[in-house]
Motif scaffolding. Structure first.
Motif, PDB file in Angstrom:
ATOM      1  N   GLY A   7       0.845  -1.197   0.000  1.00  0.00           N
ATOM      2  CA  GLY A   7       0.000   0.000   0.000  1.00  0.00           C
ATOM      3  C   GLY A   7       0.873   1.237   0.000  1.00  0.00           C
ATOM      4  O   GLY A   7       1.504   1.561   0.998  1.00  0.00           O
ATOM      5  N   CYS A   8       0.934   1.887  -1.162  1.00  0.00           N
ATOM      6  CA  CYS A   8       1.819   3.064  -1.328  1.00  0.00           C
ATOM      7  C   CYS A   8       0.991   4.282  -1.706  1.00  0.00           C
ATOM      8  O   CYS A   8       1.254   4.930  -2.720  1.00  0.00           O
ATOM      9  N   GLY A   9      -0.034   4.559  -0.913  1.00  0.00           N
ATOM     10  CA  GLY A   9      -0.867   5.733  -1.173  1.00  0.00           C
ATOM     11  C   GLY A   9      -0.303   6.958  -0.482  1.00  0.00           C
ATOM     12  O   GLY A   9       0.917   7.107  -0.333  1.00  0.00           O
ATOM     13  N   ASN A  10      -1.203   7.805  -0.020  1.00  0.00           N
ATOM     14  CA  ASN A  10      -0.783   9.072   0.597  1.00  0.00           C
ATOM     15  C   ASN A  10       0.171   8.835   1.767  1.00  0.00           C
ATOM     16  O   ASN A  10       1.215   9.475   1.855  1.00  0.00           O
ATOM     17  N   MET A  11      -0.184   7.897   2.647  1.00  0.00           N
ATOM     18  CA  MET A  11       0.627   7.725   3.856  1.00  0.00           C
ATOM     19  C   MET A  11       1.750   6.718   3.660  1.00  0.00           C
ATOM     20  O   MET A  11       2.904   6.994   3.987  1.00  0.00           O
ATOM     21  N   GLY A  12       1.430   5.553   3.098  1.00  0.00           N
ATOM     22  CA  GLY A  12       2.473   4.550   2.855  1.00  0.00           C
ATOM     23  C   GLY A  12       3.558   5.116   1.956  1.00  0.00           C
ATOM     24  O   GLY A  12       4.749   4.904   2.180  1.00  0.00           O
ATOM     25  N   GLY A  13       3.142   5.872   0.938  1.00  0.00           N
ATOM     26  CA  GLY A  13       4.104   6.476   0.010  1.00  0.00           C
ATOM     27  C   GLY A  13       5.006   7.478   0.713  1.00  0.00           C
ATOM     28  O   GLY A  13       6.217   7.520   0.465  1.00  0.00           O
ATOM     29  N   ALA A  14       4.426   8.279   1.604  1.00  0.00           N
ATOM     30  CA  ALA A  14       5.222   9.287   2.338  1.00  0.00           C
ATOM     31  C   ALA A  14       6.217   8.600   3.272  1.00  0.00           C
ATOM     32  O   ALA A  14       7.374   9.018   3.381  1.00  0.00           O
ATOM     33  N   VAL A  15       5.784   7.529   3.917  1.00  0.00           N
ATOM     34  CA  VAL A  15       6.695   6.814   4.825  1.00  0.00           C
ATOM     35  C   VAL A  15       7.797   6.129   4.010  1.00  0.00           C
ATOM     36  O   VAL A  15       8.978   6.147   4.394  1.00  0.00           O
ATOM     37  N   ALA A  16       7.431   5.571   2.872  1.00  0.00           N
ATOM     38  CA  ALA A  16       8.437   4.917   2.014  1.00  0.00           C
ATOM     39  C   ALA A  16       9.491   5.925   1.571  1.00  0.00           C
ATOM     40  O   ALA A  16      10.688   5.615   1.522  1.00  0.00           O
ATOM     41  N   ARG A  17       9.052   7.122   1.267  1.00  0.00           N
ATOM     42  CA  ARG A  17       9.974   8.195   0.857  1.00  0.00           C
ATOM     43  C   ARG A  17      11.000   8.448   1.972  1.00  0.00           C
ATOM     44  O   ARG A  17      12.197   8.578   1.724  1.00  0.00           O
ATOM     45  N   ALA A  18      10.514   8.517   3.214  1.00  0.00           N
ATOM     46  CA  ALA A  18      11.410   8.765   4.359  1.00  0.00           C
ATOM     47  C   ALA A  18      12.363   7.590   4.566  1.00  0.00           C
ATOM     48  O   ALA A  18      13.563   7.773   4.793  1.00  0.00           O
ATOM     49  N   VAL A  19      11.836   6.362   4.477  1.00  0.00           N
ATOM     50  CA  VAL A  19      12.666   5.176   4.721  1.00  0.00           C
ATOM     51  C   VAL A  19      13.744   5.035   3.633  1.00  0.00           C
ATOM     52  O   VAL A  19      14.857   4.581   3.916  1.00  0.00           O
ATOM     53  N   CYS A  20      13.421   5.455   2.420  1.00  0.00           N
ATOM     54  CA  CYS A  20      14.446   5.428   1.357  1.00  0.00           C
ATOM     55  C   CYS A  20      15.617   6.333   1.733  1.00  0.00           C
ATOM     56  O   CYS A  20      16.770   6.033   1.407  1.00  0.00           O
ATOM     57  N   LYS A  21      15.309   7.430   2.420  1.00  0.00           N
ATOM     58  CA  LYS A  21      16.401   8.317   2.879  1.00  0.00           C
ATOM     59  C   LYS A  21      17.126   7.686   4.059  1.00  0.00           C
ATOM     60  O   LYS A  21      18.355   7.712   4.141  1.00  0.00           O
ATOM     61  N   GLY A  22      16.365   7.123   4.988  1.00  0.00           N
ATOM     62  CA  GLY A  22      16.951   6.619   6.239  1.00  0.00           C
ATOM     63  C   GLY A  22      17.719   5.327   6.076  1.00  0.00           C
ATOM     64  O   GLY A  22      18.718   5.088   6.773  1.00  0.00           O
ATOM     65  N   ALA A  23      17.254   4.470   5.161  1.00  0.00           N
ATOM     66  CA  ALA A  23      17.859   3.142   5.038  1.00  0.00           C
ATOM     67  C   ALA A  23      18.555   2.948   3.701  1.00  0.00           C
ATOM     68  O   ALA A  23      19.308   1.985   3.533  1.00  0.00           O
ATOM     69  N   GLY A  24      18.295   3.852   2.766  1.00  0.00           N
ATOM     70  CA  GLY A  24      18.835   3.681   1.414  1.00  0.00           C
ATOM     71  C   GLY A  24      17.792   3.013   0.535  1.00  0.00           C
ATOM     72  O   GLY A  24      17.194   1.998   0.930  1.00  0.00           O
ATOM     73  N   ALA A  25      17.598   3.569  -0.658  1.00  0.00           N
ATOM     74  CA  ALA A  25      16.551   3.062  -1.552  1.00  0.00           C
ATOM     75  C   ALA A  25      16.799   1.614  -1.967  1.00  0.00           C
ATOM     76  O   ALA A  25      15.863   0.868  -2.259  1.00  0.00           O
ATOM     77  N   GLY A  26      18.072   1.197  -1.934  1.00  0.00           N
ATOM     78  CA  GLY A  26      18.390  -0.175  -2.331  1.00  0.00           C
ATOM     79  C   GLY A  26      17.815  -1.226  -1.395  1.00  0.00           C
ATOM     80  O   GLY A  26      17.780  -2.408  -1.742  1.00  0.00           O
TER      81      GLY A  26
END
Ligand SMILES: NC(=O)C1=CN([C@@H]2O[C@H](COP(=O)(O)OP(=O)(O)OC[C@H]3O[C@@H](n4cnc5c(N)ncnc54)[C@H](O)[C@@H]3O)[C@@H](O)[C@H]2O)C=CC1
Ligand SMILES: O=C(O)[C@@H]1CCC=N1
Length: 267
Positions: A7-26
């Motif tokens: 689920g990558c909507g408004n909230m899941g997508g925003a959290v995923a964006r942050a986690v890509c910064k925090g953990a690395g998109a890879g």
């Protein structure tokens, strides 16, 4: 793959964006019912895209970003996948669903898996979120790892689970009402003759600066309000009018209405 999102909507997508910064998109894998939506976000963030089953099979942290009403059907399909890997490759469920308790999510997922429950808000997309969280059966190292990955999302605050619904009604829902206020403030400026773009900029910057004053000065909001109101001046006339229209009572009632509805979502 460490972090997966279903689920990558408004909230899941925003959290995923942050986690890509925090953990690395890879280390991030996205899945969504409409795959094109996950694919578009994955392309933007530089992370991978897959299916719900892939996230459930291989990710160490499985973020559940679907609406509360869709959670049961979604987890029903994934329960056997989770069960088949639980022994060999443990994982942590991370729910952001309003109103659903950790106990309910575990029942839907099929077993008492380690779980983090969080309540984010949409400013997470900019790293300016407010996120409350609680957890159960999560190892200290796992929690630390999760907190590092989530750090770019904003302020994280651990609370007991029985406060999550109330927190949700303040900071989870709150951005919507703040946007209403900004829109109304800008409308007032337009009514008084300002161009729309300037009115909106002035209104938004005013909310941002005022919020910083509350957080950074440590003063009571009432005292900060008093410092704006000159005796016999213009601001106190607006305060008088807003009090007549029960502004503060209306906002308090909005929080309580959202709180009651959140509790209903969990029934
Ligand atoms: N929007 C907000 O400000 C906040 C939302 N939440 C919670 O976040 C969760 C998601 O809410 P939103 O992002 O606002 O909803 P949304 O509707 O924007 O996103 C949900 C996404 O899940 C996808 N989806 C639906 N069923 C699916 C399935 N079976 N498998 C994979 N993907 C599926 C949809 O296609 C959609 O992209 C909810 O549980 C909500 O309570 C929590 C705090 C704030
Ligand atoms: O309106 C909702 O249900 C979600 C939960 C918190 C903010 N939005």
């Amino acid at each position: 793959m460490k972090y997966g999102f279903i689920g990558c909507g408004n909230m899941g997508g925003a959290v995923a964006r942050a986690v890509c910064k925090g953990a690395g998109a890879g280390d991030v894998l996205l899945a969504n019912r409409t795959p094109a939506k996950a694919q578009a976000l994955a392309d933007e963030l530089g992370c991978a895209c897959g299916t719900n089953e892939q996230v459930a099979s291989i990710c160490d942290f499985i973020f559940l970003g679907v609406k509360p009403q869709m959670m049961e059907d979604m987890l029903d399909v994934l329960a056997p996948v989770l069960e088949s890997r639980a022994e060999s490759r443990p994982f942590v469920l991370v729910t952001m669903a309003a109103g659903l308790s950790m106990h309910q999510i575990r029942q839907m997922a099929g077993s008492g898996y380690p779980i983090i429950r969080m309540m984010p808000n949409t400013p997470v997309a900019l790293g300016a979120g407010m996120i409350q969280y609680c957890y159960d059966d999560v190892e200290p190292e796992q929690l630390q790892e999760w907190l590092c990955a989530m750090a770019p999302a904003g302020q994280l605050d651990e609370v007991p689970e029985n406060l999550i619904d109330a927190a949700s009604a303040v900071s989870g829902c709150g951005p919507a009402w703040v946007y209403q206020f900004i829109e109304a403030l800008a409308d007032g400026g337009v009514a008084a003759g300002l161009p729309r773009a300037k009115a909106q900029e002035y209104a938004a910057q005013t909310v941002l600066g005022s919020a910083r004053m509350v957080l950074e000065s440590g003063q009571h909001p009432g005292a900060l309000k008093d410092a704006v109101c000159s005796p016999g001046g213009s601001t106190i006339q607006g305060v008088r009018l807003l009090e007549q229209r029960a502004f503060r009572g209306a906002v308090t009632d909005a929080v309580l209405a959202a709180y009651e509805k959140t509790k209903e979502l969990g029934k």
